[in-house]
Design an enzyme around this catalytic site. Structure first.
Site, mmCIF file in Angstrom:
data_model
loop_
_atom_site.group_PDB
_atom_site.id
_atom_site.type_symbol
_atom_site.label_atom_id
_atom_site.label_comp_id
_atom_site.label_asym_id
_atom_site.label_seq_id
_atom_site.Cartn_x
_atom_site.Cartn_y
_atom_site.Cartn_z
ATOM 1 N N ASN A 9 0.859 -1.189 0.000
ATOM 2 C CA ASN A 9 0.000 0.000 0.000
ATOM 3 C C ASN A 9 0.896 1.239 0.000
ATOM 4 O O ASN A 9 1.528 1.548 1.008
ATOM 5 C CB ASN A 9 -0.884 -0.042 1.266
ATOM 6 C CG ASN A 9 -1.657 1.245 1.484
ATOM 7 O OD1 ASN A 9 -1.773 2.085 0.592
ATOM 8 N ND2 ASN A 9 -2.190 1.404 2.683
ATOM 9 N N TRP A 10 0.931 1.921 -1.128
ATOM 10 C CA TRP A 10 1.817 3.092 -1.239
ATOM 11 C C TRP A 10 1.283 4.306 -0.483
ATOM 12 O O TRP A 10 1.978 5.305 -0.340
ATOM 13 C CB TRP A 10 1.994 3.491 -2.703
ATOM 14 C CG TRP A 10 2.602 2.475 -3.595
ATOM 15 C CD1 TRP A 10 3.027 1.208 -3.264
ATOM 16 C CD2 TRP A 10 2.858 2.616 -4.993
ATOM 17 N NE1 TRP A 10 3.526 0.572 -4.375
ATOM 18 C CE2 TRP A 10 3.435 1.414 -5.451
ATOM 19 C CE3 TRP A 10 2.659 3.641 -5.914
ATOM 20 C CZ2 TRP A 10 3.814 1.211 -6.780
ATOM 21 C CZ3 TRP A 10 3.019 3.449 -7.239
ATOM 22 C CH2 TRP A 10 3.599 2.244 -7.663
ATOM 23 N N LYS A 11 0.026 4.261 -0.095
ATOM 24 C CA LYS A 11 -0.629 5.442 0.512
ATOM 25 C C LYS A 11 -0.472 6.640 -0.431
ATOM 26 O O LYS A 11 -0.445 6.450 -1.649
ATOM 27 C CB LYS A 11 -0.073 5.718 1.907
ATOM 28 C CG LYS A 11 -0.035 4.455 2.768
ATOM 29 C CD LYS A 11 0.252 4.726 4.207
ATOM 30 C CE LYS A 11 0.364 3.403 4.942
ATOM 31 N NZ LYS A 11 0.397 3.574 6.379
ATOM 32 N N HIS A 95 -9.203 0.671 6.020
ATOM 33 C CA HIS A 95 -7.859 0.946 6.551
ATOM 34 C C HIS A 95 -7.998 1.920 7.731
ATOM 35 O O HIS A 95 -8.841 2.813 7.707
ATOM 36 C CB HIS A 95 -6.972 1.536 5.452
ATOM 37 C CG HIS A 95 -5.532 1.585 5.839
ATOM 38 N ND1 HIS A 95 -5.022 2.554 6.674
ATOM 39 C CD2 HIS A 95 -4.493 0.769 5.536
ATOM 40 C CE1 HIS A 95 -3.722 2.330 6.856
ATOM 41 N NE2 HIS A 95 -3.379 1.249 6.184
ATOM 42 N N GLU A 97 -6.358 4.412 8.559
ATOM 43 C CA GLU A 97 -6.237 5.834 8.199
ATOM 44 C C GLU A 97 -7.557 6.360 7.650
ATOM 45 O O GLU A 97 -7.920 7.514 7.873
ATOM 46 C CB GLU A 97 -5.076 6.018 7.208
ATOM 47 C CG GLU A 97 -3.738 5.853 7.916
ATOM 48 C CD GLU A 97 -2.598 5.377 7.041
ATOM 49 O OE1 GLU A 97 -2.705 5.449 5.804
ATOM 50 O OE2 GLU A 97 -1.592 4.909 7.606
ATOM 51 N N GLU A 167 -4.455 -5.301 11.194
ATOM 52 C CA GLU A 167 -3.490 -4.212 11.257
ATOM 53 C C GLU A 167 -3.653 -3.451 12.572
ATOM 54 O O GLU A 167 -4.450 -2.504 12.646
ATOM 55 C CB GLU A 167 -3.712 -3.258 10.081
ATOM 56 C CG GLU A 167 -3.449 -3.886 8.742
ATOM 57 C CD GLU A 167 -2.913 -2.858 7.754
ATOM 58 O OE1 GLU A 167 -1.879 -3.140 7.150
ATOM 59 O OE2 GLU A 167 -3.505 -1.778 7.629
ATOM 60 N N GLY A 173 3.199 2.152 10.619
ATOM 61 C CA GLY A 173 4.073 3.288 10.370
ATOM 62 C C GLY A 173 4.878 3.708 11.591
ATOM 63 O O GLY A 173 5.480 4.778 11.607
ATOM 64 N N SER A 213 4.313 -2.337 10.104
ATOM 65 C CA SER A 213 5.783 -2.290 10.140
ATOM 66 C C SER A 213 6.430 -3.604 9.700
ATOM 67 O O SER A 213 7.449 -4.017 10.253
ATOM 68 C CB SER A 213 6.282 -1.875 11.530
ATOM 69 O OG SER A 213 5.800 -0.577 11.846
ATOM 70 N N GLY A 234 3.122 -1.123 4.236
ATOM 71 C CA GLY A 234 3.099 0.291 3.889
ATOM 72 C C GLY A 234 4.495 0.760 3.524
ATOM 73 O O GLY A 234 4.966 0.584 2.391
ATOM 74 N N GLY A 235 5.200 1.321 4.507
ATOM 75 C CA GLY A 235 6.509 1.943 4.272
ATOM 76 C C GLY A 235 7.484 1.100 3.466
ATOM 77 O O GLY A 235 8.120 1.600 2.530
HETATM 78 C C1 PEP Z 1 -0.356 -0.022 6.252
HETATM 79 O O1 PEP Z 1 -0.469 1.144 5.950
HETATM 80 O O2 PEP Z 1 -1.283 -0.802 5.968
HETATM 81 C C2 PEP Z 1 0.855 -0.459 6.929
HETATM 82 C C3 PEP Z 1 0.876 -1.678 7.415
HETATM 83 O O3 PEP Z 1 1.900 0.432 7.018
HETATM 84 P P1 PEP Z 1 3.411 0.146 7.561
HETATM 85 O O4 PEP Z 1 3.878 -1.117 6.911
HETATM 86 O O5 PEP Z 1 4.192 1.348 7.132
HETATM 87 O O6 PEP Z 1 3.301 -0.003 9.048
#
Ligand code: PEP
Length: 251
Positions: A9-11, A95, A97, A167, A173, A213, A234-235
């Site tokens: 997920n690039w956000k 999600h 967010e 999640e 993040g 993460s 994500g990241g």
């Molecule tokens: C996400 O946004 O779904 C996520 C898991 O982010 P990260 O891997 O950066 O924690």
């Protein structure tokens, strides 16, 4: 066989040029016979180009969100029918967010899951608790309620089309990963809720992902848990090297 899914997920990251070169580089590095669905989930602006660019590859494309209606006077929204028509496979829904920043409710997420399924998109339905809920030992009850609300009115056949993602909000993040055992505990509970809503057979076949993460260094241990069938990243999905490091953990 339960499908393994590695989704990035690039956000709200990358320009059009960066998105193109990322996908071209990733395509060159992911084996056609990888034993997983490798999914890139760019911002909505780049989804159409991502679908075209990945057509002759092992990669699949997801969207980060969609609306609950296919068309109409809904300025700024993204149509699930249009995503499906483009050839998009997955859509992330619920999600944290979207829930926290954009105040999406369980009812809206439920309507979006239905709209996605009506359009043959596979929802990646995210659930997860806050740090306070974890510390108060309320997380299993909370996640159970989130699941039941998001799946309200769906039959077993509908639910069998849904991919689930655990999640924990405190791990997104932040660099704090849930331990593989904590992630496994909740993913097993999610499978139990699916069984209660459908049947043991449907629950056994459900793909349940962990997100929070995830990086190359912890992916193998997470993916080796009985009830974890993939990861939502994500990241670490923003750079080809770190994302392929995670994909390599599938082998
Ligand atoms: C996400 O946004 O779904 C996520 C898991 O982010 P990260 O891997 O950066 O924690």
């Amino acid at each position: 066989m339960v499908k393994t899914i590695i989704a990035g997920n690039w956000k709200l990251n990358k320009t059009a040029g960066e998105a193109k070169s990322f996908i071209d580089d990733l395509k060159a590095q992911v084996d056609a016979d990888v034993d997983a669905d490798v999914v890139v989930i760019p911002p909505a602006l780049f989804v159409a180009d991502a679908v075209e660019r990945t057509q002759d590859s092992a990669l699949k494309v997801g969207a980060q969100n969609c609306y609950s209606e296919d068309s109409g006077a809904f300025t700024g929204e993204t149509s699930p029918a249009a995503l499906s028509d483009l050839g998009v496979d997955y859509v992330v829904l619920g999600h944290s967010e979207r829930r926290e920043i954009f105040k999406e409710t369980d009812e809206e997420i439920n309507a979006k899951v239905k709209a996605a399924l009506d359009n043959k998109l596979t929802p990646i339905l995210c659930v997860g608790e806050t740090l306070e809920q974890r510390e108060a030992n309320e997380y299993v009850a909370f996640i159970t309620e989130q699941l039941k609300a998001a799946l309200k009115g769906l039959d077993a056949n509908d639910i069998s089309q849904v991919v689930f993602a655990y999640e924990p909000i405190w791990a997104i993040g932040t660099g704090k990963t849930a331990s593989a055992q904590d992630a496994e505990e909740v993913c097993a509970e999610i499978r139990q809720v699916i069984a209660e809503l459908t049947s043991e057979d449907v629950a056994k076949e459900a793909s349940i992902l962990y997100g929070g993460s995830v990086k190359a260094a912890n992916a193998k241990e997470i993916l080796s848990q009985d009830n974890i069938n993939g990861v939502l990243v994500g990241g670490a999905s923003l750079e080809v090297d770190s994302f392929t490091g995670i994909i390599d953990a599938v082998k």
